[in-house]
Design a protein around this motif. Structure first.
Motif, PDB file in Angstrom:
ATOM      1  N   ASP A   8      49.835  54.330  70.462  1.00  0.00           N
ATOM      2  CA  ASP A   8      49.163  55.192  69.478  1.00  0.00           C
ATOM      3  C   ASP A   8      48.174  56.076  70.206  1.00  0.00           C
ATOM      4  O   ASP A   8      47.986  55.959  71.421  1.00  0.00           O
ATOM      5  CB  ASP A   8      48.465  54.327  68.415  1.00  0.00           C
ATOM      6  CG  ASP A   8      47.433  53.388  69.006  1.00  0.00           C
ATOM      7  OD1 ASP A   8      46.497  53.867  69.675  1.00  0.00           O
ATOM      8  OD2 ASP A   8      47.551  52.151  68.796  1.00  0.00           O
ATOM      9  N   ARG A  66      49.335  59.707  65.686  1.00  0.00           N
ATOM     10  CA  ARG A  66      50.760  59.639  66.048  1.00  0.00           C
ATOM     11  C   ARG A  66      51.056  58.263  66.648  1.00  0.00           C
ATOM     12  O   ARG A  66      50.359  57.804  67.552  1.00  0.00           O
ATOM     13  CB  ARG A  66      51.016  60.737  67.073  1.00  0.00           C
ATOM     14  CG  ARG A  66      52.426  60.841  67.585  1.00  0.00           C
ATOM     15  CD  ARG A  66      52.420  61.935  68.654  1.00  0.00           C
ATOM     16  NE  ARG A  66      53.573  61.836  69.519  1.00  0.00           N
ATOM     17  CZ  ARG A  66      54.666  62.566  69.381  1.00  0.00           C
ATOM     18  NH1 ARG A  66      54.742  63.446  68.416  1.00  0.00           N
ATOM     19  NH2 ARG A  66      55.685  62.424  70.214  1.00  0.00           N
ATOM     20  N   GLY A 111      46.638  60.604  60.142  1.00  0.00           N
ATOM     21  CA  GLY A 111      47.180  61.743  60.894  1.00  0.00           C
ATOM     22  C   GLY A 111      47.507  61.406  62.341  1.00  0.00           C
ATOM     23  O   GLY A 111      48.011  62.258  63.072  1.00  0.00           O
ATOM     24  N   ARG A 156      57.161  54.117  57.208  1.00  0.00           N
ATOM     25  CA  ARG A 156      56.819  55.456  56.674  1.00  0.00           C
ATOM     26  C   ARG A 156      56.667  55.386  55.161  1.00  0.00           C
ATOM     27  O   ARG A 156      55.888  56.128  54.572  1.00  0.00           O
ATOM     28  CB  ARG A 156      57.926  56.465  57.017  1.00  0.00           C
ATOM     29  CG  ARG A 156      57.854  56.959  58.448  1.00  0.00           C
ATOM     30  CD  ARG A 156      58.938  57.995  58.724  1.00  0.00           C
ATOM     31  NE  ARG A 156      59.098  58.186  60.158  1.00  0.00           N
ATOM     32  CZ  ARG A 156      60.226  57.954  60.824  1.00  0.00           C
ATOM     33  NH1 ARG A 156      61.318  57.526  60.194  1.00  0.00           N
ATOM     34  NH2 ARG A 156      60.267  58.140  62.122  1.00  0.00           N
ATOM     35  N   VAL A 196      57.092  58.185  65.489  1.00  0.00           N
ATOM     36  CA  VAL A 196      58.154  58.807  66.289  1.00  0.00           C
ATOM     37  C   VAL A 196      58.955  57.724  67.013  1.00  0.00           C
ATOM     38  O   VAL A 196      58.365  56.827  67.619  1.00  0.00           O
ATOM     39  CB  VAL A 196      57.523  59.744  67.353  1.00  0.00           C
ATOM     40  CG1 VAL A 196      58.609  60.459  68.150  1.00  0.00           C
ATOM     41  CG2 VAL A 196      56.590  60.729  66.702  1.00  0.00           C
ATOM     42  N   GLU A 242      54.065  55.953  68.410  1.00  0.00           N
ATOM     43  CA  GLU A 242      55.394  56.076  69.023  1.00  0.00           C
ATOM     44  C   GLU A 242      55.977  54.695  69.259  1.00  0.00           C
ATOM     45  O   GLU A 242      55.284  53.801  69.740  1.00  0.00           O
ATOM     46  CB  GLU A 242      55.285  56.799  70.366  1.00  0.00           C
ATOM     47  CG  GLU A 242      54.755  58.218  70.233  1.00  0.00           C
ATOM     48  CD  GLU A 242      54.388  58.791  71.586  1.00  0.00           C
ATOM     49  OE1 GLU A 242      55.079  58.484  72.572  1.00  0.00           O
ATOM     50  OE2 GLU A 242      53.392  59.523  71.650  1.00  0.00           O
ATOM     51  N   ASP A 302      50.497  58.188  56.067  1.00  0.00           N
ATOM     52  CA  ASP A 302      49.400  59.015  56.594  1.00  0.00           C
ATOM     53  C   ASP A 302      49.557  59.295  58.083  1.00  0.00           C
ATOM     54  O   ASP A 302      48.724  59.962  58.685  1.00  0.00           O
ATOM     55  CB  ASP A 302      48.057  58.259  56.437  1.00  0.00           C
ATOM     56  CG  ASP A 302      47.725  58.060  54.988  1.00  0.00           C
ATOM     57  OD1 ASP A 302      48.167  58.878  54.179  1.00  0.00           O
ATOM     58  OD2 ASP A 302      47.034  57.067  54.685  1.00  0.00           O
ATOM     59  N   HIS A 303      50.535  58.689  58.718  1.00  0.00           N
ATOM     60  CA  HIS A 303      50.698  58.809  60.168  1.00  0.00           C
ATOM     61  C   HIS A 303      52.040  59.454  60.508  1.00  0.00           C
ATOM     62  O   HIS A 303      52.953  59.487  59.680  1.00  0.00           O
ATOM     63  CB  HIS A 303      50.660  57.422  60.820  1.00  0.00           C
ATOM     64  CG  HIS A 303      49.311  56.789  60.839  1.00  0.00           C
ATOM     65  ND1 HIS A 303      48.698  56.307  59.712  1.00  0.00           N
ATOM     66  CD2 HIS A 303      48.452  56.552  61.867  1.00  0.00           C
ATOM     67  CE1 HIS A 303      47.523  55.793  60.049  1.00  0.00           C
ATOM     68  NE2 HIS A 303      47.343  55.938  61.354  1.00  0.00           N
ATOM     69  N   GLU A 304      52.137  59.877  61.739  1.00  0.00           N
ATOM     70  CA  GLU A 304      53.426  60.378  62.220  1.00  0.00           C
ATOM     71  C   GLU A 304      54.055  59.252  63.052  1.00  0.00           C
ATOM     72  O   GLU A 304      53.428  58.771  64.012  1.00  0.00           O
ATOM     73  CB  GLU A 304      53.154  61.593  63.115  1.00  0.00           C
ATOM     74  CG  GLU A 304      54.403  62.304  63.546  1.00  0.00           C
ATOM     75  CD  GLU A 304      54.092  63.332  64.651  1.00  0.00           C
ATOM     76  OE1 GLU A 304      55.034  63.900  65.177  1.00  0.00           O
ATOM     77  OE2 GLU A 304      52.894  63.513  64.976  1.00  0.00           O
TER      78      GLU A 304
END
Ligand code: ADP
Length: 423
Positions: free
Chosen positions: A352, A333, A331, A285, A296, A335, A292-294
């Protein structure tokens, strides 16, 4: 008088008919005895209709008995040979004068698993190779031939074998057979090809940045005095970028060669996945692509530790996170997580919601230097070696890794790791 003559003639004719019928029946018995390979029965032997019949029946019986004994002897000899050669590591083949296979030991049957029982089949049905069949013919004819290598097609499979042979007399001594000792070179040849391809690919990968660096350096050497400062800086930046690329490729190659060595040096210890994944996610992060990404993280609270080399797993999940960030747009996501599948195994994943991978490329993405989009990978500093490093490390943990396109879109890389290492 005429009546007497007629009666005599009829009696003679009937007698002749009776003798002919007996002879016919006797011949029939003879034929059946030869066909079944068993001597004539006592009543059959005496029932010939000819004075010479008992002697003929006795001779035929002797012939049948001798032939049966010979056949049995031949079967015994082959069985004995099979027992002796059956467990040899070398593959052994014996063919007769018409190329029928009489002996194929276990090692040979392992080379040609397509054909279940090779014995009594013609060699031509198993082996499609003109040169090998010529070699068999020449060996049987007694020519002294050196050991030779052959490419052989067996159904849809290509084999490479090395054969050496010698003529042998058939068990009845009436014809010439041939015996061959065969080595399977297939896996050796495949490995050679992989190595050759690898050297060619690696040279190509190294040559590209090297030629760019060389070109820019030559331009700088010739024109640095007259060149605008701005251009010179641009040239130097390009040289720097490609030297970094060279270094990444060489670093990854060294990692791979260490992993493939006899002592890859893994240090196993219990690793708790929740804090391990959280630490990695935090690190990514902080990077610009990660920001730029989430990202999780999901690990069930009750999940126990897994026995693993944490440095190596950092490399695995680092490579996977890097890919997920690299091949998806801003942007997206990503995981990362784990779930317990069975008592002795856990399943981890990095997924992803990017474009995924064309289905036909999925089986290849763990191969060295394989890239779906060459330009994109190089642009983002990819070496094409990341996923093969992942696969090697997972295998050294006794696990499996594969890729799937997600139904909702994007790629999932799934890893199954044993909870405990075998000692
Ligand atoms: P690279 O250094 O090129 O990223 P990798 O071995 O890590 O090499 O990956 C091999 C190829 O697989 C990449 O070049 C890319 O085309 C494809 N790939 C890997 N991860 C993803 C992903 N998450 N989404 C789409 N394509 C991917």
């Amino acid at each position: 008088m005429t009546v007497l003559l007629f009666a005599l003639l009829t009696a003679a004719l009937l007698g002749l008919l009776w003798v002919l019928r007996r002879q016919n029946r006797a011949l029939q018995h003879l034929r059946e005895a030869v066909l079944r390979g068993q001597p004539l029965l006592r009543e059959e032997s005496s029932d010939g209709g000819l004075p010479a019949w008992p002697a003929l029946a006795e001779t035929v019986n002797q012939l049948i008995t001798d032939n049966t004994a010979l056949r049995q002897q031949r079967t015994d000899q082959l069985a004995q040979l099979e027992a002796t050669l059956g467990n040899l590591r070398e593959a052994v083949l014996i063919v007769d004068e018409s190329n029928y296979i009489h002996l194929a030991n276990r090692a040979l049957r392992e080379i040609f698993p397509g054909a279940r029982d090779l014995v009594n089949l013609r060699l031509e049905l198993i082996v499609r190779s003109g040169p090998f069949l010529d070699y068999v013919r020449a060996t049987r004819a007694g020519k002294e031939l050196p050991r030779e290598e052959f490419e052989i097609i067996d159904g849809a499979n290509l084999h490479w074998i090395e054969a050496s042979g010698a003529p042998i007399p058939s068990p009845d001594g009436k014809s010439q057979w041939a015996l061959f000792v065969i080595h399977d070179l297939t896996s050796h040849r495949k490995l050679e090809r992989v190595r050759r391809d690898f050297v060619a690919n690696a040279s190509h990968e190294l040559r590209t940045p090297l030629s760019i660096i060389k070109g820019y350096i030559e331009t700088l050497v010739d024109g640095h005095e007259t060149m605008a400062l701005e251009d010179r800086a641009k040239f130097l930046k390009t040289i720097q970028r490609h030297s970094d690329r060279l270094k990444s490729i060489i670093d990854d190659l060294l990692v791979l060669s260490r992993l493939e060595s006899a002592t890859p040096g893994l240090k196993f210890a219990p690793l708790t996945l929740a804090p391990f994944f959280q630490g990695l996610a935090d690190e990514y992060r902080r990077r610009s692509a990660g920001a730029d990404h989430e990202i999780v993280v999901t690990v069930p609270a009750e999940m126990g530790p897994v026995e693993a080399d944490s440095d190596k797993l950092t490399q695995v999940f680092g490579n996977l996170l890097e890919n997920a960030l690299k091949y998806t747009s801003k942007g997206s996501r990503v995981e990362i997580g784990a779930q317990a599948t069975m008592e002795d195994e856990i399943e981890c994943y990095v997924r992803d919601n990017g474009a995924g991978i064309p289905a036909e490329d999925l089986p290849h993405i763990f191969e060295r230097f394989f890239r779906v989009e060459k330009g994109r990978s190089r642009e983002t500093g990819g070496t094409g070696l990341g996923l093969s490093i992942v696969k090697h490390i997972v295998q050294l943990h006794g696990g499996r890794v594969w890729a799937e396109n997600r139904e909702s879109g994007g790629l999932a890389i799934i890893l199954r790791l044993p909870r405990q290492q075998k000692t």
